[in-house]
Design an enzyme around this catalytic site. Structure first.
Site, PDB file in Angstrom:
ATOM      1  N   ASP A  24       0.836  -1.212   0.000  1.00  0.00           N
ATOM      2  CA  ASP A  24       0.000   0.000   0.000  1.00  0.00           C
ATOM      3  C   ASP A  24       0.870   1.261   0.000  1.00  0.00           C
ATOM      4  O   ASP A  24       1.985   1.260   0.518  1.00  0.00           O
ATOM      5  CB  ASP A  24      -0.913  -0.020   1.239  1.00  0.00           C
ATOM      6  N   HIS A  41       2.146   3.577  -9.096  1.00  0.00           N
ATOM      7  CA  HIS A  41       1.901   2.154  -9.385  1.00  0.00           C
ATOM      8  C   HIS A  41       3.058   1.559 -10.187  1.00  0.00           C
ATOM      9  O   HIS A  41       3.466   0.419  -9.951  1.00  0.00           O
ATOM     10  CB  HIS A  41       0.574   1.990 -10.141  1.00  0.00           C
ATOM     11  N   LEU A 135      10.184 -20.744  -4.910  1.00  0.00           N
ATOM     12  CA  LEU A 135       9.229 -19.922  -4.158  1.00  0.00           C
ATOM     13  C   LEU A 135       7.799 -20.093  -4.682  1.00  0.00           C
ATOM     14  O   LEU A 135       7.575 -20.091  -5.889  1.00  0.00           O
ATOM     15  CB  LEU A 135       9.642 -18.444  -4.301  1.00  0.00           C
TER      16      LEU A 135
HETATM   17  C1  IPE Z   1      -5.468  -2.785  -0.133  1.00  0.00           C
HETATM   18  O1  IPE Z   1      -5.097  -1.457  -0.300  1.00  0.00           O
HETATM   19  C2  IPE Z   1      -5.480  -3.499  -1.431  1.00  0.00           C
HETATM   20  C3  IPE Z   1      -4.210  -3.619  -2.137  1.00  0.00           C
HETATM   21  C4  IPE Z   1      -3.036  -3.217  -1.740  1.00  0.00           C
HETATM   22  C5  IPE Z   1      -4.283  -4.301  -3.396  1.00  0.00           C
HETATM   23  P1  IPE Z   1      -6.178  -0.300  -0.371  1.00  0.00           P
HETATM   24  O2  IPE Z   1      -5.420   0.963  -0.492  1.00  0.00           O
HETATM   25  O3  IPE Z   1      -7.172  -0.582  -1.447  1.00  0.00           O
HETATM   26  O4  IPE Z   1      -6.893  -0.414   1.037  1.00  0.00           O
HETATM   27  P2  IPE Z   1      -7.873   0.601   1.794  1.00  0.00           P
HETATM   28  O5  IPE Z   1      -8.990   0.927   0.851  1.00  0.00           O
HETATM   29  O6  IPE Z   1      -7.064   1.829   2.110  1.00  0.00           O
HETATM   30  O7  IPE Z   1      -8.299  -0.118   3.021  1.00  0.00           O
HETATM   31  C1  IPE Z   2      -1.706   0.235  -3.369  1.00  0.00           C
HETATM   32  O1  IPE Z   2      -1.444   1.594  -3.375  1.00  0.00           O
HETATM   33  C2  IPE Z   2      -1.956  -0.294  -4.755  1.00  0.00           C
HETATM   34  C3  IPE Z   2      -3.318  -0.792  -4.975  1.00  0.00           C
HETATM   35  C4  IPE Z   2      -4.293  -0.758  -4.125  1.00  0.00           C
HETATM   36  C5  IPE Z   2      -3.572  -1.387  -6.266  1.00  0.00           C
HETATM   37  P1  IPE Z   2      -2.622   2.649  -3.317  1.00  0.00           P
HETATM   38  O2  IPE Z   2      -3.021   2.986  -4.718  1.00  0.00           O
HETATM   39  O3  IPE Z   2      -3.734   2.181  -2.453  1.00  0.00           O
HETATM   40  O4  IPE Z   2      -1.894   3.895  -2.668  1.00  0.00           O
HETATM   41  P2  IPE Z   2      -2.499   4.922  -1.637  1.00  0.00           P
HETATM   42  O5  IPE Z   2      -3.036   4.164  -0.469  1.00  0.00           O
HETATM   43  O6  IPE Z   2      -3.570   5.664  -2.361  1.00  0.00           O
HETATM   44  O7  IPE Z   2      -1.349   5.795  -1.277  1.00  0.00           O
HETATM   45 MG    MG Z   3      -4.125   2.426  -0.470  1.00  0.00          MG
END
Ligand code: IPE
Ligand code: IPE
Ligand code: MG
Length: 254
Positions: A24, A41, A135
Site C-alpha cells: 500500500d 503504481h 518460491l
Molecule cells: C489494499 O489497499 C489493497 C491492495 C493493496 C491491493 P487499499 O489501499 O485498497 O486499502 P484501503 O482501501 O485503504 O483499506
Molecule cells: C496500493 O497503493 C496499490 C493498490 C491498491 C492497487 P494505493 O493505490 O492504495 O496507494 P495509496 O493508499 O492511495 O497511497
Molecule cells: Mg491504499
C-alpha cells in the site's frame, strides 16, 4: 505420549515460511513527488520484482501479494484500467524470468470480470510454472477474504448436495482446505506498507495467528533493508498460539 518436539506449534522458526503483503501507498508516494498516481503504481511494480527475489533468497517458501482487492473496482475507471493494463504488461515481462528462477505462480481471487486476454495470461503463467519447486508466489487479484470464504462454503455445499460430504464432517481443516491457499501453511508474517493498520479484506481466515507488521514506509520505497527489518522483528516474536509464554519456552528448550 507424543514427543515434545512434535507438538511445537508450526511456524515458530526464525524465518517465516509464508509472508503475506499488502503493498500500500503507491498513490501517496506519487502525490508527494507531484506525480500522477500511475507513476506510483509503476514504481510499485519495480519493487515487487526486487522483493520477490529478496524473499526467495532469504529462504521463505511462500509469498502472497495483494495486487488488487475486490473493493478496488470502486476506484475511478481510469485508475482501474491503468492497474489492469500494468498487470498485463508485468505478466508479459516477468513470467519467463520467474520461471527461470523456479518460482511457482498462482493467482487467487475471482477472475470472472477480467477479459479473455488477461485470464489467458494468468492461466498460462500458472501452467508454465506449475512444476517449479522454488518460491510459491501467490498474487491476489480481485481477491477478498470474504469472497474466499464464500467460494469455500459454496464448494463444500456442492459436495454435500452431491452426497460426497456429510455436514457434520465439515471441520476447520475441511474449510481451511477449501480456501484459495488451502494447500499452503498459513502466513507466519503479514506486512502492510503505507501506514494503515487494517486488513482491508485480505486473507481473513488465514491471518488468525499471523504476526502483523505495519510500517509507514510507502510501497515504492520498500526495499531489502525494510524487508530485513520486518524479518528481524518477526524473529523476535514469541508465538504462543493460545499457550502461556512459559509453555512455549519449555517446548523450545526441549
Ligand atoms: C489494499 O489497499 C489493497 C491492495 C493493496 C491491493 P487499499 O489501499 O485498497 O486499502 P484501503 O482501501 O485503504 O483499506
Ligand atoms: C496500493 O497503493 C496499490 C493498490 C491498491 C492497487 P494505493 O493505490 O492504495 O496507494 P495509496 O493508499 O492511495 O497511497
Ligand atoms: Mg491504499
Amino acid at each position: 505420549m507424543a514427543e515434545i518436539s512434535s507438538i511445537v506449534p508450526p511456524g515458530c522458526g526464525p524465518v517465516p515460511r509464508h509472508i503475506a503483503v499488502i503493498m500500500d501507498g503507491n498513490g501517496r508516494w506519487a502525490r508527494r513527488r507531484g506525480l500522477p498516481r500511475p507513476a506510483g503504481h509503476r514504481a510499485g511494480v519495480k519493487v515487487v520484482r526486487r522483493i520477490v527475489e529478496a524473499v526467495d533468497q532469504r529462504g521463505v517458501a511462500a509469498l502472497t501479494l495483494f495486487a488488487f482487492s475486490s473493493e478496488n473496482w470502486r476506484r475511478p475507471r481510469t485508475e482501474v484500467n491503468l492497474l489492469i493494463e500494468l498487470f498485463i504488461n508485468t505478466l508479459q515481462q516477468e513470467v519467463d524470468r520467474l520461471h527461470r528462477n523456479r518460482v511457482r505462480i498462482r493467482f487467487i481471487g475471482d477472475p470472472t470480470p477480467f477479459g479473455r486476454r488477461l485470464r489467458r495470461l494468468m492461466q498460462d503463467a500458472e501452467t508454465l510454472t506449475q512444476a517449479n519447486e522454488g518460491l510459491r508466489l501467490n498474487i491476489a487479484v480481485n481477491y477478498g477474504g470474504r469472497w474466499d470464504m464464500l467460494q469455500a462454503a459454496r464448494r463444500l455445499a456442492a459436495c454435500v448436495a452431491a452426497g460426497e460430504l456429510k455436514p457434520e464432517a465439515i471441520d476447520e481443516r475441511t474449510l481451511a482446505g477449501a480456501l484459495s491457499l488451502g494447500d499452503l501453511p498459513e502466513p507466519d508474517l503479514f506486512i502492510r506498507t503505507g501506514g494503515e493498520q487494517r486488513i482491508s479484506n485480505f486473507l481473513l481466515w488465514q491471518l488468525a495467528y499471523t504476526e502483523l507488521y505495519f510500517t509507514e514506509v510507502l510501497w515504492p520505497d520498500f526495499d531489502e533493508h525494510c524487508l530485513d527489518e520486518a524479518l528481524a522483528w518477526f524473529a523476535g516474536r514469541q508465538r504462543r498460539f493460545g499457550q502461556t509464554g512459559e509453555q512455549v519456552e519449555r517446548i523450545k528448550g526441549a
